[in-house]
Every structure is written in C-alpha cells, then in structure tokens.
Design an enzyme around this catalytic site. Sequence first.
Site, PDB file in Angstrom:
ATOM      1  N   GLU A  64       1.147  -1.506  -0.262  1.00 45.79           N
ATOM      2  CA  GLU A  64       0.058   0.037   0.096  1.00 45.79           C
ATOM      3  C   GLU A  64       0.624   1.404   0.686  1.00 45.79           C
ATOM      4  O   GLU A  64       0.986   2.277  -0.553  1.00 45.79           O
ATOM      5  CB  GLU A  64      -1.041   0.164   0.963  1.00 45.79           C
ATOM      6  CG  GLU A  64      -2.342  -0.785   0.804  1.00 45.79           C
ATOM      7  CD  GLU A  64      -1.601  -2.105   2.026  1.00 45.79           C
ATOM      8  OE1 GLU A  64      -2.603  -3.094   2.436  1.00 45.79           O
ATOM      9  OE2 GLU A  64      -0.742  -2.535   2.353  1.00 45.79           O
TER      10      GLU A  64
ATOM     11  N   ASP B 296      -2.149  -5.354   2.968  1.00 51.26           N
ATOM     12  CA  ASP B 296      -2.287  -5.990   4.429  1.00 51.26           C
ATOM     13  C   ASP B 296      -3.046  -6.913   5.114  1.00 51.26           C
ATOM     14  O   ASP B 296      -4.122  -7.056   3.869  1.00 51.26           O
ATOM     15  CB  ASP B 296      -2.848  -4.384   5.163  1.00 51.26           C
ATOM     16  CG  ASP B 296      -2.108  -3.587   5.480  1.00 51.26           C
ATOM     17  OD1 ASP B 296      -1.263  -3.621   5.538  1.00 51.26           O
ATOM     18  OD2 ASP B 296      -2.246  -2.565   5.346  1.00 51.26           O
TER      19      ASP B 296
ATOM     20  N   ASP C 168      -5.780  -7.478   5.889  1.00 53.03           N
ATOM     21  CA  ASP C 168      -7.183  -7.555   7.105  1.00 53.03           C
ATOM     22  C   ASP C 168      -8.483  -7.377   5.599  1.00 53.03           C
ATOM     23  O   ASP C 168      -7.845  -7.547   3.959  1.00 53.03           O
ATOM     24  CB  ASP C 168      -7.460  -6.327   7.673  1.00 53.03           C
ATOM     25  CG  ASP C 168      -7.408  -4.357   6.721  1.00 53.03           C
ATOM     26  OD1 ASP C 168      -6.951  -4.612   5.992  1.00 53.03           O
ATOM     27  OD2 ASP C 168      -7.416  -3.881   7.332  1.00 53.03           O
TER      28      ASP C 168
ATOM     29  N   GLU D  50      -9.493  -4.526   4.209  1.00 52.50           N
ATOM     30  CA  GLU D  50      -8.657  -3.653   3.383  1.00 52.50           C
ATOM     31  C   GLU D  50      -8.111  -3.955   2.275  1.00 52.50           C
ATOM     32  O   GLU D  50      -7.933  -3.612   1.437  1.00 52.50           O
ATOM     33  CB  GLU D  50      -8.807  -2.160   4.293  1.00 52.50           C
ATOM     34  CG  GLU D  50      -9.808  -2.139   5.008  1.00 52.50           C
ATOM     35  CD  GLU D  50     -10.795  -1.663   4.157  1.00 52.50           C
ATOM     36  OE1 GLU D  50     -10.675  -0.774   2.657  1.00 52.50           O
ATOM     37  OE2 GLU D  50     -12.847  -1.335   4.026  1.00 52.50           O
TER      38      GLU D  50
ATOM     39  N   TYR E 190       0.239  -6.280  12.981  1.00 50.60           N
ATOM     40  CA  TYR E 190      -0.608  -4.954  12.782  1.00 50.60           C
ATOM     41  C   TYR E 190      -1.570  -5.218  13.408  1.00 50.60           C
ATOM     42  O   TYR E 190      -1.748  -5.394  14.602  1.00 50.60           O
ATOM     43  CB  TYR E 190      -0.748  -6.344  11.812  1.00 50.60           C
ATOM     44  CG  TYR E 190      -1.815  -5.511  10.797  1.00 50.60           C
ATOM     45  CD1 TYR E 190      -1.519  -4.561   9.580  1.00 50.60           C
ATOM     46  CD2 TYR E 190      -3.644  -5.716  10.141  1.00 50.60           C
ATOM     47  CE1 TYR E 190      -2.232  -3.438   8.698  1.00 50.60           C
ATOM     48  CE2 TYR E 190      -4.200  -4.987   9.672  1.00 50.60           C
ATOM     49  CZ  TYR E 190      -3.796  -4.337   9.148  1.00 50.60           C
ATOM     50  OH  TYR E 190      -4.589  -3.958   7.586  1.00 50.60           O
TER      51      TYR E 190
ATOM     52  N   ARG F 192      -4.979  -3.765  12.894  1.00 49.59           N
ATOM     53  CA  ARG F 192      -6.181  -3.567  13.005  1.00 49.59           C
ATOM     54  C   ARG F 192      -6.818  -4.961  13.230  1.00 49.59           C
ATOM     55  O   ARG F 192      -5.982  -5.439  12.460  1.00 49.59           O
ATOM     56  CB  ARG F 192      -6.563  -3.052  11.592  1.00 49.59           C
ATOM     57  CG  ARG F 192      -6.601  -1.470  11.561  1.00 49.59           C
ATOM     58  CD  ARG F 192      -6.907  -0.682   9.583  1.00 49.59           C
ATOM     59  NE  ARG F 192      -6.593   0.667  10.259  1.00 49.59           N
ATOM     60  CZ  ARG F 192      -6.033   1.205   9.267  1.00 49.59           C
ATOM     61  NH1 ARG F 192      -5.050  -0.260   8.489  1.00 49.59           N
ATOM     62  NH2 ARG F 192      -5.328   2.152   9.510  1.00 49.59           N
TER      63      ARG F 192
ATOM     64  N   HIS G 219      -6.653 -11.287  13.802  1.00 46.24           N
ATOM     65  CA  HIS G 219      -4.968 -11.465  13.595  1.00 46.24           C
ATOM     66  C   HIS G 219      -4.586 -11.394  15.638  1.00 46.24           C
ATOM     67  O   HIS G 219      -5.428 -11.694  16.073  1.00 46.24           O
ATOM     68  CB  HIS G 219      -4.214 -10.401  12.639  1.00 46.24           C
ATOM     69  CG  HIS G 219      -5.320 -10.177  11.602  1.00 46.24           C
ATOM     70  ND1 HIS G 219      -5.273 -10.674  10.566  1.00 46.24           N
ATOM     71  CD2 HIS G 219      -6.078  -8.633  10.984  1.00 46.24           C
ATOM     72  CE1 HIS G 219      -6.456 -10.001   9.566  1.00 46.24           C
ATOM     73  NE2 HIS G 219      -6.642  -9.063   9.865  1.00 46.24           N
TER      74      HIS G 219
END
Length: 860
Positions: A7, A80, A82, A84, A296, A298, A343
């Site tokens: 990203e 990432d 997740d 998103e 990570y 989130r 996670h």
Amino acid sequence: MPVVVVESPAKAKTINKYLGSDYTVLASYGHVRDLPAKDGSVDTDNDFDMTWEVGNDSRKHVKAIADALKEDNNLILATDPDREGEAISWHLEEALRKRRAIKKDTPVSRVVFNAITKSAVTEAMQNPRDIDQPLVDAYLARRALDYLVGFNLSPVLWRKLPGARSAGRVQSVCLRLIVEREMEIEAFNAREYWSVKALLATPRGQEFEARLTVLGGQKLDKFDIENSTAAELAVQAIQSRDLHIASVEAKPASRNPSPPFMTSTLQQEASRKFGMGARQCMSAAQRLYEAGYITYMRTDGIDMAPEAVAAARDAIKDRYGAEYVPSEPRIYKNKAKNAQEAHECIRPTDMTRATADLKVTEEDQRKLYDLIWKRTLACQMAGARLERTTVEISSDDKQVGLRATGQVVMFDGFMRVYEEGRDDVVDDDDKRLPQIMQGEAAAKRTVAPEQHFTQPPPRYTEATLVKRMEELGIGRPSTYASVITTIQDRDYVRKEKNRLFPEDKGRIVTIFLLNFFRQYVGYEFTANLEEELDDVSAGERNYKNVLSRFWKDFSAAISETSELRITQVLDILDEALAPQLYPPREDGTDPRICPKCGAGQLHLKTSRTGGFVGCGNYPECNYTRPISGEGAEGYERVLGEDNGDEIHLKSGRFGPYVQRGEATPENKKPPRASLPKQGKEYLPGWGPNDVTLEQALTLLTLPREIGPHPDGGMISSNLGRFGPYVMHQLPDEEKPVYANLKETLDVFEIGMNRAVELITEKRNNPGRGRRAAAKPLKELGDHPDEGGAVNIMDGRYGPYVKWEKVNATIPKEVEVADVTMEQAVQWIAEKAAKKGTKRKAPAKKKAAPKKTAAKKTASK
C-alpha cells in the site's frame, strides 16, 4: 524479478530491505479504485452491479505497476492482511487486467504477513495463496451499503434539514450514542447525600482515616444521611462516644495483568494516558507497523504467537529476574466472533527492543511504542500479590461504627512495568494503614461531614465511545477511527477537554433519523447487520442477498420521507422534542410562550448551522435559543449587563460568539466577536461553556487601537477568520497591511514597538509574512519524474510541500522529519489533480518546438 505491490512507500521501503534486488517493490498508495460519487454507481435494478473508477491520483501508480510488469511477468500482491488489504489487492488485479497488463501466463499470487520482519516476509513469500473471495465479498457488501445509505439518505437530510451534511450507516448510530448521552445529562436530577469521615489515632499516635458505616446500630446506605442536619447529628454521635478497634482482618489478594492490545483497547489506552484521538493513535501505529516495529494494528485478536510468548518471557527474565516470570505462559483467547478480523494481538516484533532503542523521532510513535512494549511484557509477567486490611471501629454501645481500609503491595509483579489506565477515577482505598491492634482505643482527632451529589453519566471520550461501540457490536477495528473523525469533521460533534459534545446540528439530525429512519440508527439492527457481514467474510452468506434484503425496506423508507415538506418534518420533530425543548418553567407559565415578546409561540426551526427554537412572531420578534432548552447547558445565554446592554453568548454559522444587545431595526448589526481559538481548539478558559462577562467585554473591545503609526494612520489588532493579526494603512496605500500574530491573546497585549516592527517586516516582505526570507524546513531533492526542487516550507497554516507553483499541505499527523520524497510526490500529484492542471506544462511547451523542428528538418 517478480513485482511486489504494497500500500505505502514506507512499507515498500522496509520490505525492500528484506527481499533485496531480486524483487521490484512498488506502492499502490492505498485504494486504486472507488465508486464514483454519482447516481447509479451501485445498480439496484441489476443485481447490485458496481461501477468502479480508478482515481486521478491512482492512475500513475497503476501505470507504474503495469510498466514494471512489462519487464517482470510475475505479480505478488502483498497488501495488509485484513479486509481492506484484500480489497486493495482485488482492485489492483482487476484494474491491471483491464489495462491488459496481466497476461494469460502472468502468475498472480497473494501473500500476507502480520509483521514486517525478515522472517515473517520470507515465510509469507514461501506460502502464497489466491485472493480470498469471501473477504472481498464482505468488502463489496460494506462499500455498497455505505454508498446506498450515504447517497440516498444524505440528500433527504439536505432537503429536509438545511445545514445537515451527511448520514452514514455507522456514523449516524455513533452520533446517536453521543446525542442520547447528552439528553441523559440534561434530564438528570442530582440527589444530595452526605458522608462522615473521621481522622483517628492509635495509642502510639499514628493517624488513619475511617468513614462512618453504622449509625444508631443500623448499617448506613448511600442516601441515609440526606442533609446537613442529619450529617451534624451523625458527627455529634461520633464525638460523644469513645471508640475502640473491634476487629482487624488482613486478607491476601492478587491482581493479574490485562491482555495484550487489540485495536479498540489500544485506542482506549492511548486516549486515557496521552489524550490521543483515535485517528492520531492509528496514524502513529500505522507508521510503527510499516517500519517493522510492531505487528499489524487493525485486529480483534488478543492471542500471541508461541515464539513471541517465549521471547517475552526471556526478555522479562533478563530485565527483571526469574521471579517475575510465571511458571506457565499466560494464554489469552480471542473473543472476536469474526475470525477474519482476529489477527494476532498488537505487540512489538522484537521483545528486547525498548523505546530508547527505537530509531524514530516522532513523539507520538515513541509514546505509543512504549505503551505497546510495556503492555506486551506485562501480559506475560507474574501477578501482583497484595494484602488488603479492613479495620472495624465501634463505640462501646455499638450505636456507631466506622471502617478503615488499606492495601499493601507484597510483590509488584507486572505492576513494576505497567498498569492499565481508568476512564473515571475511583477511590480504591489504596492507602497503607499503620499498625492497628484489636481491642485498643481509637482517639478522635477530627470528625467532618462531607456533602455529595449524584453525578450524571459522563460525556464520552473517544476511548469510552470506542469501548461502547465495541460492546454494542457496532463498527469494526478498521472503522472506529474513521467514524469518530467523520462526525467531528461534519460539525455534528465537537471535542472539548477530551470529551465529545453534540452540536445542535448533530442533535437535530439524530432526532430526524430516529423519527423517520429509526430502524437504520438502531443499535441492534446495526450490530445484526455487522454479524451478517462477518458471515459473508467467513463464506457462510451471499453478500447480494444481504444487500437485497436491506435495500427492499430502506428504499421504501426513503420514498415515504421524500414526500414530506420541511414544515411537516419540523412539526413532527417539534412534537418529538417537546420534553427537551419546552421543559416546565419555575413560575408555572406556558413554556411555549416567547419570553421576549410574551405573545408568540415558540417553535423548532432550522438553518445552515443546525436547529434552534425561535419565536413564531418573527420578524417582529427575533428571540432565539438553542434546542437544549432554557437554562440548559448550551451556547446561547445572557452573560450579564454592561452600560444597560445585555451581553449575549450566541451560536452562529461559524461557531459561538458574544454580542452586545439584540438586533433592532435601528441597529441591525450590534457589536459582536467570535470566541478565540488556537488552531481548532478553543483557548483554555475561553470555550462556550467557560466564557465570562469580563472575557466577553474584552472581546467586544476588538478591533483594539494600539496607537498611531509614526508615518500616519492607526495600528489596530483583531481576531480574523484565519487567526489574530495587526493591521495598518498608510495615507497613500490602496489596501491595509496585515501581519499575523503567533498567539491569540496577543491581540489584547501587543505593544506599539512590536506592532510597528511586525508591520514594517510585512510591508518590506509582502509575500513572506513575518519571515525575512523563506528558507526550506527540509530539502527533499529534485522531483523524480519531472525535475525541479521539492522542499518543505513553513506556511501560515503549517508546513507544506512546495514544487514549482504547486503547494501541497502536509497532513497534520505527519511530522516534517518523517516526510519522504514518495509522500511529497503523492501530495503534489493530488494537489495538481484538484486544480485540474499539470504544473509542468511550461517545460513541455519548450520541449515541443524542438521536437517539431527536428521532424521538419528531417522531412526536408
């Protein structure tokens, strides 16, 4: 060399260190596609087909990836881990296939890692997989729902409630929480009660405090001593009796550490300990993750990898000794229903790396890392051992009893490293008691009553709001920060002293939604919808069925409301809000009669700034007040009188202001002044709930005449839309010269010498403000694509990136020292795209004639 896509440039830089020259690592700069902000982007008549568009800012990033694939026909999507991140990978693959950058023989794989470390990245590269379609479907469902709610409900608000900005699937529910808490506070009736404390002493002269628990032989409840008379009688009852120690009981107790952080608990603790907002916290955590310092950020998970647990136990033993390591590792189990969000916990990637060893200068990152590091070590440490002592003191006739409590830490355990903060301070009687023996006398030093009142529920902080959203099942780790930020950016909510207050605009939007779209701002409905979306993530539900069922009822509600006129809406809201708008008056008069003219009926009205109560006799009577009611805590009130004029605090389009008297046909614009701010926050002590008559009169002296300039003309100071300034105009000047002041309160204090100096500097350097010469704060080098120096400058509203004629603001959460060339180039491109021009056009014009001339010569 395979092309690896992540990203952000920062993440790309870190990964590149581990992968080496065998890979080409590029950044997508976040999402590359989104739904266009126009009708039909989600086609409800065609099985919810979605039309996606590559953003202007993203086109060059997609092109860069496509160009790289011409050289290296192998794509690895490493966004990432997740929902998103999965969506970004899916969008990238789709966008590249449309460009035909991905050929039939191009291998496309997806890799995920929970931490950006050499071992995690290497392991991920050895275990590629396909894109997780159920996770993408969950993203598609959420994006479609947010579009359908926002694009259909927001226009209803614009038409029915002038000044309303937007509505959202989760943001409106979050706003409802804040508004309903405010209404609870306004409806709260405080109840008086008293307690009695005594300072007692042992026969050895050691003092300790005890509180009254038994009176007249009966155990006291909280409200048994109702008033000062009863309290004085209780004091006399103690004073008139001899006291002795009836019993001393010491019990062992223990305290265990809190689990490691997940997203919500990290945001809560950062708010409690540092006053960090949710967005500020997540921004700092993102940079720590991208630098490879933490896992990570989130996540709904609190479990820790076995190797991380072992590393934490070793680090504890080395730093604090073997006695601080429990015999067995502590195991924390996830409570999250949605495994896709769960996670590993948020922890340091290297347990031996203390904050002092961190190679970052940004204070927010250092604070947050220290918090994460200490919490992670503490969660694997031995529990604290305590001894809690309760001492009962009694009179000989058993009519009076007091109790003293104390606590001693026998072994501090995890408390040596870390203790969790509290949202509201609670007295736990953690005091240490002196040596007290059963049967001995207790001498009275002082006996004093204390008055108390029950307190309303506290307003939410960002921390307690996240906690409440989590309890209700509203939102997810990836959305908490953005939702709370959005309702503040929309001016529905303001933050003062870390507490969230609803604005009148936010309150009336909530009441409107509760009356016309109650189901869609319901806590249970929103939580159930989140669970359905979690089922989609797990592959257990079809996302189009979820959309279809939602749209069927929602579109019907939209249709019903669109037929209503504004007057009908206001009548319904006026009736619904009547208990809050028109509470009974102390004199028994009709609360709907205008208190100014005595004839008009009060009614709910709307404006661009939100809702208010106004007199029905307007324009003959211009009485208005906030919707929070007469005498309620709100902006509008009379602060006092001065020279026969009432000094008012009012709420306007640009916020609260003070005004001398009311507007009349003869004086349509009475003197007024806005409350001073420093940035977005009110100056301490100058907020709408704090401002006094004296402060209002000081503000109303503005503009302040400082004195005559030596060359003629008056120098004055004032507060403007962009902050405090001094102003002067020479007799032969067309326009005044304005010079900014650093501190807001300087407008009242600046003297003649300093004012002349600032005006002279500004006049001599009109384009430079108070700086004699604009020197870069940081030189980044030449633009990698277009050439020309890219520098960071100090601007009127903060630091910005400058390249040729393009000035791009640096986001508030980004420190100047951390800005990279990649970030600067991105901001420059975004700014240029907004203006609709390519700022390098002049260079192209110069190049074009040369090319043309060359062609003509060749043809000749």
